[in-house]
Design an enzyme around this catalytic site. Sequence first.
Site, mmCIF file in Angstrom:
data_model
loop_
_atom_site.group_PDB
_atom_site.id
_atom_site.type_symbol
_atom_site.label_atom_id
_atom_site.label_comp_id
_atom_site.label_asym_id
_atom_site.label_seq_id
_atom_site.Cartn_x
_atom_site.Cartn_y
_atom_site.Cartn_z
ATOM 1 N N HIS A 268 2.494 16.843 9.888
ATOM 2 C CA HIS A 268 1.329 17.732 10.015
ATOM 3 C C HIS A 268 0.596 17.479 11.342
ATOM 4 C CE1 HIS A 268 -2.163 20.054 8.343
ATOM 5 N NE2 HIS A 268 -2.812 19.296 9.216
ATOM 6 N N GLU A 269 0.226 16.231 11.571
ATOM 7 C CA GLU A 269 -0.514 15.917 12.800
ATOM 8 C C GLU A 269 0.375 16.138 14.025
ATOM 9 O OE1 GLU A 269 -3.600 15.709 12.464
ATOM 10 O OE2 GLU A 269 -3.649 15.315 10.309
ATOM 11 N N HIS A 272 -0.070 19.636 15.133
ATOM 12 C CA HIS A 272 -1.284 19.779 15.952
ATOM 13 C C HIS A 272 -1.011 19.274 17.373
ATOM 14 C CE1 HIS A 272 -4.138 21.080 12.928
ATOM 15 N NE2 HIS A 272 -3.946 20.033 12.157
ATOM 16 N N GLU A 298 -4.407 25.008 12.566
ATOM 17 C CA GLU A 298 -3.855 24.668 11.245
ATOM 18 C C GLU A 298 -2.523 25.376 11.017
ATOM 19 O OE1 GLU A 298 -4.481 22.323 8.469
ATOM 20 O OE2 GLU A 298 -5.598 21.754 10.236
HETATM 21 ZN ZN LIG Z 1 -4.663 19.827 10.146
#
Ligand SMILES: [Zn+2]
Length: 503
Positions: A268-269, A272, A298
């Site tokens: 997830h990170e 980003h 997101e």
């Molecule tokens: Zn996030």
Amino acid sequence: MTNSTQVLELFVERIGLIKSYEESIALLSWDLRTGAPRKGMDVRSQSIGNLSGQMFKLATAPELGEWLTALEEPSAYEGLNEVHQRLVTETRKEYDRSVKIPPKMYQDYVVLTSQAETFWEEAKANNDYASFEPYLDKIITYTNQFIDLWGVKGTRYDTLLDMYEPGMTTEELDRVFGGLREKLVPLSAAIAASPHQPETGFLKQTYAKDSQKKFSKFILDQMGFDFNGGRLDESAHPFATGLNPGDVRITTRYLKDDVTSALFGTIHEGGHALYEQNIRQDLIGTTLCTGTSMGIHESQSRFWENVIGRSLNFWSRYYGDLQEHFPNQLDVPMEDFYRATNVVKPSLIRIEADELTYNLHIIIRYEMEKLIFNEGVKASELPKLWNEKYKEYLGIEPPTDAEGVLQDVHWSGGAFGYFPSYSLGNMYAAQMTETLEREMPDFWENVEKGNLHPIKEWLTDKVYQYGKLRTPSELINDITGKPLDPDYLVRYLEKKYTAIYKL
Ligand SMILES: [Zn+2]
């Protein structure tokens, strides 16, 4: 008399200075959250406060307003390049917002929210909503005063939404969340009634932290995370911070008894981070050098975590590698692992929710925030309303406020209007995925081969490079040819879970 070239120079120099403050503050905050000595925390917080105050002064100074006015003159504006034009538009928006708030009022508000976060933590730990309610009440009052000062366009809540998702309105969200809720509530119920519930027990074993770390780094490398332009550390709550495209830092959290937390947190990170690492060079040193909105940011983390990271194709390539890291724990077939990491179950806590019901947690918060700002609902009424909505949408009722209305930090910091970003991210990601599948017919084959580079390149071309140069709605329209549409996410979830739960 200065000519517009000189004004532009002064303007760009000021933006660069503001950006340097931003980077410094972000680095100090990163350090605080990744192991700074406890004894230095108070002084550090003070330093961050001082620098933020200076940055606010620079960003609201009268001369900046004069430079903006000069550069907005058609004769000057038309001579600017694309980056400078957007920089003028963006800075004007921020400037007008900030100068409307009296400095004393802003300072009092900052003090209030930093205190409120401490009281929120205590209230949550003691399951004592009444002790937090007066603070929440004050924060709502301040926020309403800010809305009045900023000026209402559309509904009062629209003014807040625009801060996190520029251009987003209540009307638009009612439409997309309405479409989502209508389909997801019955889908979630059908899943709960399915006799084919995945077995998950094997996930809860002891997974050595060292091996988890190694695998996290391996996966980031596979995604195309540039370790020469970033790093991976540990923190209590995973986060990403892009200091500049050449220094993007992410964190993850290793749980000894749960291999999935660090695994999906890291991916997830990492999503980003790929965004921040691949912003165009000519945006560096400007305030355009960041993600265009919380929702689009997101969408990138959730695309990598859910669409790719929780897919069968991904694990048919990487499950063997994961097994090598944990030969004693993962002796189940790949399909079992895939199913176990895609369990759908209505739960009380947003941050522990699955890919499907997560959206219902967000819709509940969105409806609550609308009630507060558009209908004048009071802080004292929130626990009851919260519980009623959980019963209605998820079929479960929080036994305590700690597991209900007190669970999230956002409201204690005044971050009203932020929650929708999470679901917008899911919707943007699903919509972009359909375009990606069309434009890259071997997309899933690439995933299955671990050939993730072309996917990162596609996203760089369509999303990452632009930073704030395109607005969220421009991006989604340019990429997919359509405005935001919840049906893409519904289709994606229906297809995925019909197979997993044999509906
Ligand atoms: Zn996030």
